[in-house]
Design a protein around this motif. Structure first.
Motif, PDB file in Angstrom:
ATOM      1  N   ASN A  61       0.895  -1.214  -0.168  1.00 64.18           N
ATOM      2  CA  ASN A  61       0.107  -0.047   0.125  1.00 64.18           C
ATOM      3  C   ASN A  61       0.955   1.181   0.058  1.00 64.18           C
ATOM      4  O   ASN A  61       0.568   2.124  -0.744  1.00 64.18           O
ATOM      5  N   ALA A 116      -5.730  -2.761   6.431  1.00 59.52           N
ATOM      6  CA  ALA A 116      -4.818  -2.971   5.585  1.00 59.52           C
ATOM      7  C   ALA A 116      -4.978  -4.109   4.487  1.00 59.52           C
ATOM      8  O   ALA A 116      -4.646  -3.896   3.232  1.00 59.52           O
ATOM      9  N   GLU A 157       2.181   1.964  -3.262  1.00 61.25           N
ATOM     10  CA  GLU A 157       1.177   2.838  -4.045  1.00 61.25           C
ATOM     11  C   GLU A 157       0.830   4.401  -4.034  1.00 61.25           C
ATOM     12  O   GLU A 157       0.205   4.965  -4.891  1.00 61.25           O
ATOM     13  N   ILE A 180      -7.548  -1.657  -3.632  1.00 57.92           N
ATOM     14  CA  ILE A 180      -6.550  -1.174  -4.776  1.00 57.92           C
ATOM     15  C   ILE A 180      -6.465  -2.185  -5.815  1.00 57.92           C
ATOM     16  O   ILE A 180      -6.609  -1.642  -7.167  1.00 57.92           O
ATOM     17  N   TRP A 197      -2.484   6.131   0.471  1.00 60.80           N
ATOM     18  CA  TRP A 197      -3.002   4.832   0.616  1.00 60.80           C
ATOM     19  C   TRP A 197      -2.686   4.156   1.856  1.00 60.80           C
ATOM     20  O   TRP A 197      -3.283   3.077   2.302  1.00 60.80           O
ATOM     21  N   PHE A 198      -1.682   4.562   2.447  1.00 56.53           N
ATOM     22  CA  PHE A 198      -1.403   4.259   3.950  1.00 56.53           C
ATOM     23  C   PHE A 198      -1.741   5.246   4.925  1.00 56.53           C
ATOM     24  O   PHE A 198      -2.292   4.784   5.922  1.00 56.53           O
ATOM     25  N   VAL A 202      -7.551  -2.371   2.162  1.00 54.01           N
ATOM     26  CA  VAL A 202      -7.319  -1.329   1.203  1.00 54.01           C
ATOM     27  C   VAL A 202      -6.411  -2.043   0.054  1.00 54.01           C
ATOM     28  O   VAL A 202      -6.566  -1.606  -1.089  1.00 54.01           O
ATOM     29  N   ASN A 203      -5.720  -2.957   0.451  1.00 57.37           N
ATOM     30  CA  ASN A 203      -5.027  -3.649  -0.435  1.00 57.37           C
ATOM     31  C   ASN A 203      -5.508  -4.497  -1.573  1.00 57.37           C
ATOM     32  O   ASN A 203      -5.616  -4.336  -2.833  1.00 57.37           O
TER      33      ASN A 203
END
Length: 449
Positions: free
Chosen positions: A233, A402, A236, A409, A240-241, A405-406
């Motif tokens: 993340n 996390a 990217e 994405i 995004w983190f 989010v991954n």
């Protein structure tokens, strides 16, 4: 219960002997056969007794009740409820400021911090397993747990290096071997640990050793895999983190604030202090915070640009032409017959999805951890952070976030990376590379003409 079973086992042969001598002989033969078998039905092999679990909190340090002496003396006149509020507040702000400093340190500082947090979380989870199963003096078991941690990190962090730096590494002759055979080497390292574990088995402790073997692997799945996704993340783009992590922090803090002042209705039995008022208030605050915070970060290239290796500069770069997500777009809004045009970053819509997940599903990571701790009758995973507990107590929801989010994405945002494609091409044979070159040449030629 174990003593009752033994008494029954001792009384039954006496009855059988009184009834039939041949039956008693049969029982003796069965007993001697059981003694000579590989199975050892001993107290050491059984599931941990309740008394061990009751003593667990005494052996493991607990951070919720831990207070520095200076604060303890300064707040001694406050009721325990407000004392805990002040201590939690102070160390919450310390952690927020520390997080801001790490962000200022850049991607490398964030990656190192992620690795350190991962190691500490693993240590806290494994420590519970050691305490529960009373493993003391077994050959190599602690060493094996940490060996498997190193092996899994070699695999996952190596995957990241291959993905994002494969082009550079392939140009270094002695590193090319590590890239080409990375997965084989990782598997070989794991097999060494696996054989090591089998050779370390002790007849008397089979169940305990296999239980801790499973415990170690589940811990690796929870901790190492999630930290690997966090690193992805970060590559990217820092946004995004930072945004998802901040959303979890905001939800946790605001849920605590709303619950502290307005909480009346219990939310879930696993965590009696959680209330519906805190859950709903924290959710609304998180969505609002996510929109505002995302809008601010979208204005800075430092946060929105993917982290890439520049061959021209010979280093990592975070400069780019902002993509569609981070370029303001006009949106027409019609409300009560009145039309209005808004200029928004498309990323804002994605941030709403992230904030909804962090406020609705994210807390269930905390509930899962609460259930785990209740199973072993402990309040915290550790005592590193006064008023909060251990590192795992603060990151239980972060790991779940996390992963989301991954996946988000990968499903809705990411496009094929030229760096990854080049890495794969460099691993092909020369004739295959030439074939791709000719195909690209013909295709680009047609496009130009």
């Amino acid at each position: 219960m174990a003593e009752v079973r033994r008494r029954k086992g001792e009384e039954e042969p006496l009855e059988d002997t009184a009834i039939s001598g041949s039956g008693g002989e049969a029982n003796k033969r069965n007993s001697s056969a059981a003694d000579s078998s590989d199975h050892v039905d001993s107290e050491e092999e059984k599931i941990p007794e309740e008394k061990f679990v009751d003593e667990l909190a005494k052996n493991l340090p607990q951070g919720t009740d831990k207070t520095p002496e200076i604060l303890d003396s300064a707040l001694k006149d406050l009721p325990d409820r407000w004392k805990n509020w002040v201590i939690r507040g102070i160390f919450t702000w310390i952690m927020i400021c520390g997080f801001a400093l790490i962000i200022y340190g850049g991607p490398l500082a964030l990656m190192i911090t992620t690795l350190l947090v991962q190691v500490k979380c693993f240590q806290e989870i494994i420590s519970i397993g050691y305490q529960v199963y009373r493993i003391h003096g077994l050959p190599w078991f602690r060493s094996l747990s940490w060996y498997f941690l190193l092996t899994s990190n070699y695999f996952f962090y190596g995957e990241n290096l291959v993905d994002y730096f494969g082009v550079v590494i392939n140009r270094v002759e002695y590193l090319k071997f590590l890239v080409t055979y990375h997965r084989f080497l990782s598997f070989a390292l794991y097999i060494i640990g696996f054989v090591w574990f089998v050779l370390s088995l002790v007849k008397k402790y089979y169940i305990k050793q296999f239980s801790l073997f499973a415990w170690t692997h589940v811990s690796l799945l929870i901790v190492v895999t999630q930290s690997y996704l966090i690193i992805q993340n970060i590559f990217e783009g820092l946004i995004w983190f930072i945004v998802p992590v901040s959303m979890i922090v905001c939800n946790d803090v605001m849920a605590y604030v709303f619950g502290f002042f307005f909480g009346r209705t219990p939310l879930i039995k696993l965590s009696p202090k959680k209330t519906w008022e805190g859950f709903i208030g924290g959710g609304f605050a998180t969505v609002l915070f996510g929109i505002l915070f995302s809008y601010v970060l979208c204005n800075y290239q430092y946060f929105i640009c993917p982290i890439q290796y520049s061959e021209e500069l010979g280093r990592m770069t975070m400069s780019c032409v902002p993509s569609y997500l981070f370029t303001p777009q006009e949106y027409s809004l019609k409300l009560f017959g009145i039309g209005k045009t808004l200029s928004l970053y498309p990323y804002i819509w994605h941030s709403i999805s992230l904030s909804l997940f962090s406020s609705i599903i994210g807390p269930f990571g905390g509930f899962f951890a609460s259930g785990f701790k209740r199973a072993f009758k402990i309040k915290d995973f550790g005592d590193m952070i006064p008023g909060h507990g251990g590192i795992m107590d603060r990151f239980d929801c972060q790991f779940l976030m996390a992963t989301f989010v991954n996946v988000y994405i990968s499903s809705f945002i990411r496009t094929p990376s030229p760096a990854k494609l080049l890495t794969q091409i460099y691993n092909l044979k020369p004739d295959q590379q030439y074939q791709i070159y000719q195909s690209l040449k013909d295709n680009l030629g047609d496009m130009l003409t």
